[in-house]
Design an enzyme around this catalytic site. Structure first.
Site, mmCIF file in Angstrom:
data_model
loop_
_atom_site.group_PDB
_atom_site.id
_atom_site.type_symbol
_atom_site.label_atom_id
_atom_site.label_comp_id
_atom_site.label_asym_id
_atom_site.label_seq_id
_atom_site.Cartn_x
_atom_site.Cartn_y
_atom_site.Cartn_z
ATOM 1 N N CYS A 35 26.587 61.278 3.872
ATOM 2 C CA CYS A 35 26.197 61.414 2.289
ATOM 3 C C CYS A 35 25.656 62.421 2.871
ATOM 4 O O CYS A 35 24.363 62.711 3.063
ATOM 5 C CB CYS A 35 25.802 60.347 1.428
ATOM 6 S SG CYS A 35 25.539 60.505 0.252
ATOM 7 N N CYS A 77 17.860 69.956 -7.168
ATOM 8 C CA CYS A 77 19.899 70.140 -8.124
ATOM 9 C C CYS A 77 19.271 70.512 -9.653
ATOM 10 O O CYS A 77 17.959 70.337 -10.019
ATOM 11 C CB CYS A 77 20.378 68.582 -8.167
ATOM 12 S SG CYS A 77 21.711 68.787 -9.809
ATOM 13 N N CYS A 109 20.114 65.300 -15.434
ATOM 14 C CA CYS A 109 20.777 63.814 -15.152
ATOM 15 C C CYS A 109 19.713 62.610 -15.407
ATOM 16 O O CYS A 109 19.039 62.881 -14.388
ATOM 17 C CB CYS A 109 21.582 63.321 -14.266
ATOM 18 S SG CYS A 109 23.624 63.865 -14.038
ATOM 19 N N CYS A 121 22.697 55.705 -3.964
ATOM 20 C CA CYS A 121 23.120 56.547 -4.986
ATOM 21 C C CYS A 121 21.733 57.063 -5.668
ATOM 22 O O CYS A 121 21.532 56.408 -6.380
ATOM 23 C CB CYS A 121 24.078 56.317 -6.305
ATOM 24 S SG CYS A 121 25.583 55.531 -5.536
#
Ligand code: SAH
Length: 342
Positions: free
Chosen positions: A102, A109, A113, A330
């Protein structure tokens, strides 16, 4: 100095011609790079002269192992330092069918979110193609394993760094590069419509994953600010175009959050939204992040959500969680050990 791993074979050929060298030297150098060599001195079929020239013009190793943690399930989370001292994380996971890496594509970023730790750390810069493939080479070097699958699900939004990500994808896919089949490469996006438009014309058989997380605009806009720019119907519309154009199945990622997007009505609403599409829904129990307000749905609720989608003809599976004990799951990746929470 330029990073030699940033070049495709054709670009490297041009570089060598510009150095007054024979074009075929590029093939030799390219082969060494993807055999994982990290110093020009180790390229034993090159002359001393050429090695000196290369050293004067390029760097080869651009990513350094700073730390790593191994999870109970065998997942390894790596903290890498880049040449400008910034740090990123990458994860190596072992599945029945091989090793999956990954990779991160940005330092930080911009997408914001509210359930993702990578969003909380601020954006610094895009990673270069060489820094992206470098993560894979380093993980292979450290683990001694050949990596067979790549997911662009680490830190960053791949379609916000489109050119570098696609260049890295080509290097990963190139038979003379990392030689990983396109079908074994997955790119996950929060739904940047222009990026999806471009991607459908790349003529490459990579997997496209869309972070959906809700089928209702009010809920999705709260979780993912990008939904105010590209709402659900715009994302679904471009996905339908993508499917017609490529005939490839899309994966929708859906992190189940207790009391937010996990009810029976939510599952029904989602099944209507995705009705008739060539797609698959990947349900992820939301991972807790520091100061995060969300809790995972119960196992019973997750199974009921999955079963209802399946009953309605939408293929859905629950993603197995790897590495959550070392904050490698995640949405748990950050960019240095101070902010990394265990
Ligand atoms: N920027 C890309 C890649 C992000 S990471 C994207 O948005 O798709 C890969 C997946 O993990 C995405 O679907 C992302 O939404 C999801 N994710 C982020 N934080 C999470 C969390 N706390 N729990 C579960 N999944 C999360």
């Amino acid at each position: 100095m330029k990073n030699i791993r940033d070049f495709s074979l054709e670009e490297l050929e041009n570089e060598l011609i510009n150095l007054g060298e024979k074009k075929f030297r590029a093939k030799q150098i390219f082969a060494w790079i993807y055999r994982g060599v990290t110093s020009f001195d180790a390229m034993t079929d090159l002359s001393k002269d050429l090695i000196e020239k290369l050293k004067q013009n390029y760097i080869i190793d651009c990513i350094f192992l700073e730390n790593f943690q191994k999870s109970k399930d065998g997942t390894i989370k790596y903290l890498f330092k880049l040449t400008d001292e910034h740090k990123i994380e990458s994860v190596l996971m072992k599945y029945k069918y091989g090793y999956t890496a990954c990779v991160s594509n940005q330092i930080g970023c911009k997408m914001g979110c509210n359930f993702c730790a990578s969003a909380k750390i601020g954006f610094v810069r895009n990673l270069t193609p060489g820094e992206i493939v470098g993560q894979i080479l380093k993980m292979e070097e450290h683990s001694g394993e050949k990596i067979s699958n790549i997911v662009f699900m680490g830190i960053g939004e791949p379609f916000d760094n489109y050119d570098n990500v696609m260049k890295a994808v080509r290097l990963i896919n190139d038979p003379k590069g990392l030689n990983i089949g396109a079908r074994h490469i997955s790119i996950s996006t929060c739904g940047l419509v222009e990026g999806i438009e471009r991607f459908m014309n790349e003529n490459i058989q990579c997997n496209l994953c869309i972070s959906l997380h809700s089928s209702r605009d009010e809920v999705r806009s709260d979780m993912m600010p990008i939904n105010r720019k590209y709402n659900i119907s715009q994302v679904i519309e471009v996905c339908k175009k993508y499917i017609v154009k490529t005939n490839r199945r899309i994966t929708f990622e859906y992190a189940l959050v207790d009391g937010v997007n996990d009810s029976r009505e939510d599952a029904l609403h989602l099944s209507k939204l995705l009705h008739g599409m060539l797609c698959h829904v990947n349900l992820i129990p939301v991972n807790k992040i520091k100061d995060g307000k969300y809790e995972k749905s119960s196992v019973e609720k997750m199974m009921a959500f999955r079963d209802l989608l399946n009953d309605k003809g939408i293929v859905a599976t629950i993603r197995r969680e790897l590495g959550s004990d070392i904050a490698a799951a995640c949405g748990q990746l950050v960019r240095d050990e101070q902010t990394s929470q265990k």
